[in-house]
Design an enzyme around this catalytic site. Structure first.
Site, mmCIF file in Angstrom:
data_model
loop_
_atom_site.group_PDB
_atom_site.id
_atom_site.type_symbol
_atom_site.label_atom_id
_atom_site.label_comp_id
_atom_site.label_asym_id
_atom_site.label_seq_id
_atom_site.Cartn_x
_atom_site.Cartn_y
_atom_site.Cartn_z
ATOM 1 N N ARG A 138 7.461 -32.011 -20.363
ATOM 2 C CA ARG A 138 8.095 -31.366 -19.210
ATOM 3 C C ARG A 138 9.276 -32.178 -18.690
ATOM 4 N NH1 ARG A 138 3.077 -30.331 -15.413
ATOM 5 N NH2 ARG A 138 4.742 -29.756 -13.956
ATOM 6 N N ASP A 191 -2.273 -30.211 -17.658
ATOM 7 C CA ASP A 191 -2.124 -30.105 -16.203
ATOM 8 C C ASP A 191 -2.335 -28.676 -15.724
ATOM 9 O OD1 ASP A 191 -1.385 -32.799 -15.509
ATOM 10 O OD2 ASP A 191 0.530 -32.422 -16.523
ATOM 11 N N ARG A 203 -5.594 -33.493 -22.081
ATOM 12 C CA ARG A 203 -5.948 -32.982 -20.750
ATOM 13 C C ARG A 203 -4.726 -32.321 -20.131
ATOM 14 N NH1 ARG A 203 -8.204 -38.700 -19.071
ATOM 15 N NH2 ARG A 203 -6.269 -39.034 -20.171
#
Lengths: 256, 256
Positions: free
Chosen positions: B198, B52, B50
């Site tokens: 990230r 972002d 999923r």
């Protein structure tokens, strides 16, 4: 004080390079930013290649006047600040050599044309590639491309609006390379006629899908008739990658 | 009839993968297209990862029910037709193997994080790269990255919203490579924690600009404290490149 500017832009948001009326063009955005640095006075720039609407550039080169007393970083950063939020950036700036002209001093121009050759339409590269959903034969396209190399009358691949005095051009490279789901066409010459790259790519596509044998590319060239070649490939797949000068204008790490 | 779908999307236009309220998400667009093929009945899909808001995908994989009697080309073409004009495409579709699940059957996930490392802001790749205008030391970043390889408690690189039961993950690849004006960070693991890539990139950036010695990456990892690591790098530089299954799901030329 005249500066050479290395420009990058996404052609999708612009009505091409050239200033025209109230349209959003790359030239208009750049000249508006320059005008801000000249106390609002109008400023005119010249450019290596006037790209059409939708055509991208990673290595466009322009000549622009700037006030005295600025160094290369200040020129670049000030113009980038004033061109926000438009999708155009000055990657680097150097003082223009005496007598240098971005268009006439160019030794070589490098274009890349990207074809997305798969059934599914582009999502990640929408606006950057020409979507051709039928399988293309890269080897046949390369065979056809080779027939265009060298010095020729390229009338068959020239837009009717082309303003060049002569249709004679020397094509130094036209390579068709598969890159995963994409096909990349690399074109290099000192200069090109208007739409020449897109007309060559549109013709090679006919070879790629089997409509034409590769040899018909030579026949199209020798016909010296626009109607003898294939249609114009869309603007969105084309990118002006680089313009070369002697000696080289920009250091390769100029961006930092 | 359950199908595995290979999806590509530009994250810029979506509020991430997951359906939420009336927001434009990739899942909502895909499920709306599937619903059209099921006479308007609601349809639910599951997905490998999923992503972002703002994160891109070239190789997302989803599991979706489709009516009987469709072949792979029809599934792909029909979904692409109904998902227009959104920047998401089904690259290929194959019947899902019995018991297969896009998330839990995944053997390996491959991410690419792109940093544009130059002064000038991005024009051609706006929304696709993290713009870091100060010079980064790629060798130091690579030295720091190597300290994260292997099986560890990645609590320091885990979003507070992460729903994984355990913070233990095995990182198989984290490479930092210069590519012209860009720096590419390749990350591979069977699975990642929420924001892990990230957060690792945001930490390596501190190494790259000299704020941290590479060794501090190991200290941040062993602290098991989110505050000990660097900030979260922006979503726009991240792309889910590929999800691998045993045996491989999609033939490489599946797009044609």
């Amino acid at each position: 004080m005249l500066w050479a500017l290395w420009l990058e832009y996404d052609g999708a948001g612009f009505h091409g390079w050239q200033r025209q009326g109230g349209q959003l063009t790359v030239q208009a955005v750049l000249e508006a930013a320059l005008s801000r640095l000249h106390a609002g006075r109008p400023v005119a720039v010249t450019v290596a290649g006037r790209t059409d609407a939708g055509v991208h550039a990673a290595g466009q080169v322009a000549l622009a006047p700037l006030p005295e007393g600025l160094d290369a970083r200040r020129v670049r950063d000030a113009l980038n600040f004033h061109m926000k939020p438009h999708a155009v950036a000055v990657v680097a700036a150097v003082p223009a050599p005496a007598g240098w002209n971005p268009r006439f001093s160019a030794r070589q121009r490098f274009y890349l044309y990207r074809i997305l050759n798969r059934r599914a339409r582009p999502a990640l590269d929408l606006g950057r590639v020409w979507h051709v959903p039928v399988p293309l034969d890269v080897a046949a396209m390369q065979e056809g491309a080779a027939l265009l190399l060298g010095r020729h009358d390229f009338t068959s691949f020239r837009a009717s609006a082309c303003q060049a005095k002569s249709p004679m051009k020397t094509l130094d490279r036209l390579d068709v390379v598969r890159a995963g789901e994409e096909i990349h066409v690399y074109a290099e010459a000192r200069s090109f006629l208007h739409h020449q790259v897109r007309n060559m790519v549109g013709t090679l596509r006919l070879v790629g899908d089997g409509s034409w044998p590769p040899s018909r590319v030579a026949a199209a060239l020798s016909a010296r008739d626009r109607a003898a070649a294939g249609p114009t490939a869309p603007a969105e797949g084309l990118c002006l990658r680089h313009v070369a000068y002697d000696p080289p204008l920009f250091p390769s790490a100029a961006g930092l």
